[in-house]
Design a protein around this motif. Structure first.
Motif, short mmCIF file in Angstrom:
data_model
loop_
_atom_site.label_atom_id
_atom_site.label_comp_id
_atom_site.label_asym_id
_atom_site.label_seq_id
_atom_site.Cartn_x
_atom_site.Cartn_y
_atom_site.Cartn_z
N GLN A 349 0.82 -1.20 0.00
CA GLN A 349 0.00 0.00 0.00
C GLN A 349 0.86 1.26 0.00
O GLN A 349 0.55 2.24 -0.68
CB GLN A 349 -0.94 -0.01 1.21
N GLN A 353 0.85 3.95 -2.94
CA GLN A 353 0.58 5.35 -2.65
C GLN A 353 1.69 6.25 -3.19
O GLN A 353 1.43 7.33 -3.74
CB GLN A 353 0.45 5.54 -1.13
N LYS A 356 1.30 6.45 -6.90
CA LYS A 356 0.17 7.31 -7.24
C LYS A 356 0.53 8.78 -7.12
O LYS A 356 0.19 9.59 -7.99
CB LYS A 356 -1.01 6.97 -6.33
#
Length: 893
Positions: A349, A353, A356
Motif C-alpha cells: 500500500q 501510494q 500514485k
C-alpha cells in the motif's frame, strides 16, 4: 575353369564385334584412341600432382582505426594484461571475423565505446586466427563472447541482447553495482521497483569502507555474473533515519525487501558472511511477480516452457533500458502489485501510494480538465445503442464528436460553434457503422475514429461505454458528457475509472467491480505476468495475433494451454493500466465475456469465379452458415498428402452442382484458419455437409465409404431432399421457365459431356484390361516354364546327390586302401634300410678282404682256395636271398 573359359569366349566375341564395327567406321577407331590418350594423360598428371594447400590470408583489423576499441586482430591474448592496468572496468570482445553475429555486434560495441571511452576500456580479440594465442588457449564454442572485468573481478559474461542499449545498461550495472540511498524518497523509489532488492545498512562516518561493505559489493557483482538479466538489485543505506523506516538499526545488516511476504534479514548466525553466501541467499529467497522473457532466436523453446506453467499474460511493448523513466513499465508494475496483493500488505500500500503521488505530479490541474470539457461539449452528441439481448438490460452510450484528430484524447475544437448540417452528416457516418458498437461490452471508454463521408482528410471520434442499468433517453439527456465519460480520474489523458461491466452484477466476487486487488488469490484463473521487448521480439507478437503493420508495437494477450484459449487485447486500445486491468478482470470472471482469438488465413479474391469456394475464418459465417444454401465443406491441410488426391473428385461434384444456386462446394485450410470448437475436426481429410435451414444438423461423410463421385452425389442428395423434390416450375413466369429450361439444357449438356468423358474412360479401362490380361497370360506361361525348370533342376539335384553319395563311399574305400598301402610302405622302408645297412657292411667287408688278399699275395705264394670259395659261396647265397625277398615285396605292391 568352365566359367573362366566362358568369360574369355564372351570377351573374344565382344572384341571381334568391336573390331568389326571399327573396320566399318574408322572414326570410331580415332575416337577410342583419343579417349585412351586422354585417360592416360590425366592419370599421369594426377600421379605426379602433389597436395597443394593454400595458406590462409593474414587477418586484418576488425574495427576501424578511428574506433576507441583496441583491436587485437592477430589474437594476441598475452597483450590483454598490458591494457588491463589502464582502466578499472574493461570489456573484452572475443570475435570471429566470419561470424554474422560478431559483425552485427561490432557496430553496437562501437556505439557504446564512443559513449564510455573515458570510463571503460574496450578490447576486441580475434579468437579465430589459428596462429594466435587466443585460439589455442580459450577453446570457445560460439561467437561473439563478451567478458567484463571490474577491479580484477571477473570474468562476468554478458549473455543478453546484442544491442547497444542493453550492453550499455549492463556495463553501467557492472560499473555501479550498488545504489546509494540517502533519503526516504530514494528508498521508496528503490522499493517500488519490480525487481527484488537487497539493502545493506553501513555507517561511513568512521571508515570509507566499513566492515561488510566490500562483501556486499562483491556479492552484487556475483549476482550480475550468475544472472545477466540483473533481476536482483543491491543498494546501500547511508542514513540512520532512512534505515529506521525499515526497522533496521544495527550497522552491517543485510535486508531483503519483499512485497507480498515478510521481508527477511541475512542470518549471520547460520551462514558465513561471504559474498557467495549473500548472493545465494538472495537468489533463493527472492520474490518475482514480473518475468522478462528474452528468447534466443525464433525457434527458442523458452516461451513454450513458460506457457506450460499455467495461464500467462504476455505484454509486448518497446523497452529502453537506458531511459530514466518508464511510464508504461510503472503502470504494469502497479497492476501486478495490485493483482498479487492478496493480504492487503501495508508495504505494498505504501509503494502504491508513492507511485500514485508520483503519477499525479505530472497531471494537469482540474481547471484545465474542466476547460477542456467545456470547449469540446459544444461539438459532441450523445447516442444510446441498446443491446439486442434485452434480458441483460444493458446499453452502450456513445459520444460522437466532430472535427477531432486521431487518438483517444481529441484536441480542442477550433471552430466557434457546430452547425446542424455538420452534425447530421456525422450522425449519418456513425449509423453506417453502428453495428460495430452494438456488441461492445467494456467498463472503460472505447474510442474509435471514423472518416468523414465527404472529406477523407478529417475524422469523427466516437467514444462508447457499456452501462448495466437500463437508462432512458431522458436520463441520458440530463447527464452531461463529463458525467458519462469523465467520471473517473484522468491520468495521462486516459480514463482509468469506469462503470461496472454487465457481468459484474452476477459475479460471485463483489469486490471485483472496481479493482483487481488480490485477484490472484480469489480466482482459480491465476495469471503469470511476462514481459517482452517488442523491439527485439515483435515476430512472436505477430504470430500470436498482433498487427504486423502497427505503428506502435504494443500488444497484450492471454494464453492458457491447458484450456486451449487465446485472448487478445483489442489493438485499437492503448496499452495502459486501465486496458490491462480490463482484460484481466474479464478473463478472471466465471463466464468470461472475452472472445477467443482465431488465427485467420488470407482472404482469397474473386470467389465467384471458382467452382470451389475457399473458406477462411472471416468468411466461414457468411459462406458455410448461410441458411439459404446447402454447403459441402472439405477440411484439409497443406501437409496432408491424401487431401490433394480428393481434389479431382470435389471438382467433378462442383461441376455437377454448379448450375444450382442453392448448393455450395467449399473447402477450408484448417492449419491456417481457426474455427469455434463446435466446427473443428480432429482428422484430415474430413467432409461435412451443412444443410440449408438446419445448420445444427450437419452430417459427416462416412469414413468407410469410398470417396467417389457417385457416392458423394448420393450423400448430398440423401441429406438435402429439397434438391430432389424441388419443383423449379412452381409459381414461375415464362421468363423463369425459359431460364429454367436453359439451366436444364446446360445441365443436360454437362451430363452428356460427363457421360462422354466417362465412356472414353471406360474404353481406356477396357484397353488397359486387355493389356493386363495379355500380360497376365504371359506371366502365367513364364511361371509354368519356371515350374518345369524347377522340377528339372530338382531331379538333377537328386541325381547329383546320389552321385555324391557314391563318390563319398568310393572316397572312403580308397582312403582305407591308401592307409593300408602306407603301412606296407612303412614296412618296406624299414626292410630296405636294413638291407642298405647290410650292403654297406658287406662292401666294407669285401674291401677289407681284398686288402688282406692283396697283402697275402706278397707273404704267401699259395692261397687257400677252399676257404675263399666257401666264403664267396656264402656271400652269393645271402645276396640271392635278399633279391628274392625284394622281388616278392615288389610283387605285393
Amino acid at each position: 575353369m568352365l566359367r573362366l573359359q566362358r568369360e574369355l569366349k564372351r570377351h573374344r566375341v565382344w572384341i571381334s564385334q568391336a573390331g568389326w564395327q571399327m573396320a566399318r567406321r574408322p572414326e570410331y577407331v580415332c575416337g577410342v584412341i583419343a579417349v585412351i590418350c586422354t585417360l592416360f594423360t590425366l592419370r599421369l598428371a594426377l600421379s605426379r600432382a602433389k597436395d597443394v594447400v593454400k595458406m590462409a590470408p593474414p587477418p586484418v583489423r576488425f574495427f576501424s582505426p578511428n574506433s576507441p576499441v583496441v583491436d587485437l586482430y592477430m589474437g594476441q591474448l598475452d597483450q590483454v594484461e598490458k591494457y588491463c592496468h589502464i582502466s578499472e572496468v574493461y570489456v573484452i570482445l572475443f570475435y570471429a571475423p566470419w561470424c554474422g553475429e560478431s559483425i552485427s555486434v561490432r557496430g553496437e560495441i562501437d556505439q557504446v565505446a564512443m559513449k564510455l571511452r573515458d570510463q571503460v576500456l574496450f578490447i576486441a580479440v580475434n579468437c579465430w586466427w589459428h596462429q594466435g594465442k587466443c585460439r589455442k588457449q580459450m577453446n570457445l564454442f560460439y561467437y561473439p563472447v563478451i567478458h567484463l572485468y571490474q577491479r580484477r573481478f571477473g570474468p562476468i559474461e554478458y549473455k543478453g541482447p546484442l544491442t547497444a542499449a542493453y550492453i550499455h545498461h549492463f556495463i553501467r550495472r557492472v560499473m555501479s553495482p550498488l545504489q546509494y540511498i540517502a533519503t526516504h524518497s530514494i528508498l521508496l523509489d528503490f522499493l517500488s521497483h519490480y525487481e527484488p532488492g537487497v539493502l545493506g545498512y553501513f555507517e561511513f562516518n568512521a571508515s570509507p569502507q566499513p566492515p561488510g561493505y566490500l562483501t556486499l559489493y562483491i556479492s552484487a557483482l556475483h549476482a550480475l555474473k550468475g544472472d545477466h538479466h540483473g533481476t536482483i538489485r543491491f543498494g546501500v543505506i547511508t542514513s540512520k533515519q532512512v534505515a529506521k523506516k525499515l526497522s533496521v538499526t544495527s550497522p552491517g545488516t543485510i535486508y531483503m525487501h519483499r512485497h507480498f511476504i515478510s521481508s527477511i534479514i541475512f542470518p549471520h548466525e547460520v551462514l558465513n558472511f561471504t559474498a557467495v553466501n549473500v548472493y545465494s541467499w538472495a537468489f533463493e529467497n527472492r520474490e518475482t511477480f514480473l518475468h522478462w522473457l528474452r528468447p534466443h532466436g525464433s525457434k527458442s523453446l523458452l516461451l513454450n516452457n513458460e506457457l506450460k506453467k499455467g495461464p500467462a499474460l504476455l505484454l509486448f511493448f518497446p523497452f529502453s533500458p537506458l531511459a530514466e523513466k518508464q511510464p508504461l513499465m510503472e503502470e504494469i508494475t502497479e497492476v501486478a502489485l495490485k493483482y498479487h496483493n492478496c493480504n492487503n500488505s501495508e508495504a505494498v500500500q505504501r509503494v502504491l501510494q508513492y507511485m500514485k503521488e508520483t503519477e499525479q505530479a505530472g497531471q494537469p490541474s482540474p481547471h484545465e480538465v474542466e476547460t477542456f470539457l467545456h470547449t469540446r461539449k459544444s461539438c459532441c452528441n450523445t447516442i444510446m445503442l441498446p443491446q439486442w439481448n434485452h434480458v441483460s438490460q444493458t446499453c452502450n452510450i456513445c459520444e460522437l464528436c466532430i472535427n477531432q484528430t486521431l487518438g483517444i484524447q481529441p484536441n480542442v475544437v477550433r471552430i466557434p460553434q457546430c452547425s446542424f448540417t455538420e452534425m447530421d452528416v456525422a450522425l449519418d457516418s456513425f449509423y453506417l457503422r453502428e453495428e460495430t458498437f452494438f456488441h461492445l461490452q467494456s467498463s472503460t471508454v472505447e474510442c474509435s475514429n471514423l472518416l468523414r463521408y465527404y472529406n477523407p482528410f478529417n475524422h469523427y471520434t466516437v467514444c462508447c461505454r457499456t452501462f448495466n442499468s437500463p437508462l432512458q433517453s431522458e436520463q441520458i439527456s440530463a447527464l452531461n458528457s463529463s458525467e458519462l465519460f469523465f467520471s473517473g480520474e484522468h491520468r495521462n489523458g486516459v480514463i482509468s475509472q469506469g462503470f461496472p461491466h454487465i457481468e459484474d452484477r452476477v459475479s460471485a466476487l463483489p469486490h471485483l467491480h472496481h479493482s483487481i486487488t488480490g485477484l490472484n488469490c480469489n480466482t482459480n484463473k491465476t495469471l503469470n505476468f511476462y514481459l517482452l521487448d517488442s523491439n527485439l521480439h515483435w515476430r512472436f507478437a505477430t504470430r500470436l495475433g498482433a498487427n504486423e503493420s502497427a505503428r506502435v508495437q504494443e500488444f497484450a494477450t492471454i494464453i492458457d494451454l491447458w484450456d486451449e484459449v487465446h485472448y487478445v487485447l483489442d489493438q485499437k486500445q492503448i496499452l495502459d493500466k486501465s486496458s490491462i486491468e480490463s482484460i484481466i478482470k474479464n478473463y478472471s470472471r466465471t463466464y468470461s465475456p472475452l472472445n477467443r482469438h482465431l488465427i485467420a488465413g488470407t482472404k482469397s479474391q474473386a470467389q465467384e469465379k471458382y467452382l470451389i469456394a475457399e473458406v477462411t475464418t472471416q468468411t466461414f459465417d457468411s459462406i458455410v452458415l448461410d441458411a439459404e444454401k446447402n454447403v459441402l465443406l472439405l477440411y484439409y491441410t497443406q501437409w496432408c498428402g491424401f487431401c490433394t488426391v480428393l481434389n479431382h473428385v470435389l471438382i467433378q461434384v462442383a461441376r455437377l452442382f454448379h448450375a444450382n444456386d442453392g448448393m455450395v462446394i467449399a473447402r477450408i485450410n484448417a492449419a491456417k484458419n481457426d474455427l469455434p470448437w463446435e466446427y473443428m475436426v480432429d482428422r484430415f481429410p474430413t467432409v461435412l455437409f451443412f444443410p440449408s435451414n438446419r445448420k445444427d444438423l450437419s452430417v459427416k461423410y462416412p469414413e468407410d465409404l469410398p470417396f467417389t463421385v457417385p457416392n458423394l452425389v448420393r450423400f448430398i442428395l440423401l441429406h438435402s431432399p429439397q434438391l430432389v423434390h424441388q419443383d423449379p416450375f412452381q409459381s414461375c413466369n415464362p421468363d423463369c421457365i425459359q431460364k429454367a429450361a436453359a439451366l436444364q439444357k446446360d445441365r443436360i449438356n454437362q451430363l452428356e459431356n460427363e457421360l462422354k468423358r466417362l465412356r472414353a474412360e471406360m474404353q481406356a479401362l477396357h484397353q488397359a484390361e486387355k493389356q493386363l490380361a495379355l500380360q497376365l497370360s504371359a506371366t502365367r506361361q513364364e511361371e509354368h516354364q519356371l515350374k518345369l525348370r524347377n522340377q528339372a533342376l530338382e531331379a538333377r539335384n537328386e541325381k547329383l546327390k546320389h552321385h555324391n553319395e557314391k563318390l563319398q563311399d568310393l572316397y572312403s574305400q580308397r582312403n582305407a586302401e591308401l592307409a593300408e598301402t602306407a603301412v606296407k610302405l612303412g614296412e618296406i622302408t624299414a626292410v630296405s634300410e636294413k638291407l642298405l645297412k647290410e650292403n654297406i657292411l658287406l662292401k666294407a667287408y669285401m674291401a677289407s678282404i681284398e686288402e688282406e688278399l692283396e697283402g697275402k699275395t706278397f707273404t704267401s705264394s699259395t692261397p687257400h682256395p677252399v676257404e675263399e670259395e666257401s666264403r664267396l659261396t656264402s656271400h652269393s647265397e645271402n645276396n640271392a636271398e635278399a633279391e628274392s625277398f625284394s622281388n616278392r615285396e615288389t610283387h605285393i605292391l
